[in-house]
Design a protein around this motif. Structure first.
Motif, short mmCIF file in Angstrom:
data_model
loop_
_atom_site.label_atom_id
_atom_site.label_comp_id
_atom_site.label_asym_id
_atom_site.label_seq_id
_atom_site.Cartn_x
_atom_site.Cartn_y
_atom_site.Cartn_z
N LYS A 4 0.84 -1.20 0.00
CA LYS A 4 0.00 0.00 0.00
C LYS A 4 0.88 1.26 0.00
N TYR A 5 1.91 1.29 0.83
CA TYR A 5 2.81 2.45 0.89
C TYR A 5 3.59 2.62 -0.41
N ILE A 6 3.98 1.52 -1.00
CA ILE A 6 4.70 1.59 -2.28
C ILE A 6 3.80 2.16 -3.37
N LEU A 7 2.56 1.70 -3.43
CA LEU A 7 1.62 2.22 -4.43
C LEU A 7 1.31 3.69 -4.21
N VAL A 8 1.14 4.11 -2.96
CA VAL A 8 0.90 5.52 -2.66
C VAL A 8 2.12 6.36 -3.05
N ALA A 9 3.31 5.86 -2.78
CA ALA A 9 4.54 6.58 -3.14
C ALA A 9 4.67 6.70 -4.65
N ILE A 10 4.35 5.64 -5.37
CA ILE A 10 4.40 5.69 -6.84
C ILE A 10 3.37 6.68 -7.37
N ALA A 11 2.16 6.66 -6.84
CA ALA A 11 1.11 7.58 -7.26
C ALA A 11 1.52 9.03 -6.98
N ALA A 12 2.09 9.29 -5.81
CA ALA A 12 2.54 10.64 -5.47
C ALA A 12 3.66 11.09 -6.39
N ALA A 13 4.59 10.20 -6.71
CA ALA A 13 5.68 10.54 -7.62
C ALA A 13 5.15 10.87 -9.01
N LEU A 14 4.17 10.09 -9.46
CA LEU A 14 3.57 10.37 -10.77
C LEU A 14 2.86 11.71 -10.80
N VAL A 15 2.13 12.03 -9.76
CA VAL A 15 1.43 13.32 -9.68
C VAL A 15 2.43 14.46 -9.70
N LEU A 16 3.50 14.35 -8.93
CA LEU A 16 4.54 15.39 -8.92
C LEU A 16 5.19 15.53 -10.29
#
Length: 134
Positions: A4-16
């Motif tokens: 879950k944390y990895i997916l959230v981190a990937i999503a946040a990186a993509l948004v940035l």
């Protein structure tokens, strides 16, 4: 839980990355030539063809940069966009109008180039458009 944390981190990186990419797109401010918009006309017709006319000063006759500047200007499907380029320090019109004569005759001799994108998206770039031998 770790997934879950990895997916959230990937999503946040993509948004940035999307935000950074959106704000770092090239534009007319990135061109050489010190372009300055002096006059602009846009008709108030929002239901039919939109006509845009610009008078722009440029520091040097960088033909390719002028054409790129025109490519950066807004264009609407079935509309028409014209950009008239003038050398900085010469006489430049303070107003441009719609119709066949977009700039007053007194300023035509100072016009370096005209960029036009027509209703079908065809681009025309003419150097010295008001010269008698054109």
């Amino acid at each position: 839980m770790k997934l879950k944390y990895i997916l959230v981190a990937i999503a946040a990186a993509l948004v940035l990355w999307f935000i950074f990419d959106s704000f770092s797109q090239p534009g007319p401010q990135d061109l050489k030539g010190d372009f300055k918009e002096v006059a602009m006309y846009r008709n108030e017709n929002n239901t039919g063809p939109i006509v845009r006319v610009y008078a722009v000063t440029v520091a040097d006759t960088l033909w390719q940069e002028m054409q790129q500047y025109g490519d950066f200007m807004p264009h609407t499907k079935y509309g028409n966009t014209k950009v008239y380029f003038f050398q900085q320090g010469t006489n430049v019109p303070e107003q441009v109008t719609a119709g066949k004569a977009n700039i007053p005759a007194a300023y035509q001799q100072y016009c370096l180039a005209r960029y036009e994108k027509d209703a079908m998206g065809q681009v025309s770039f003419v150097r010295q458009p008001f010269r008698k031998n054109n």
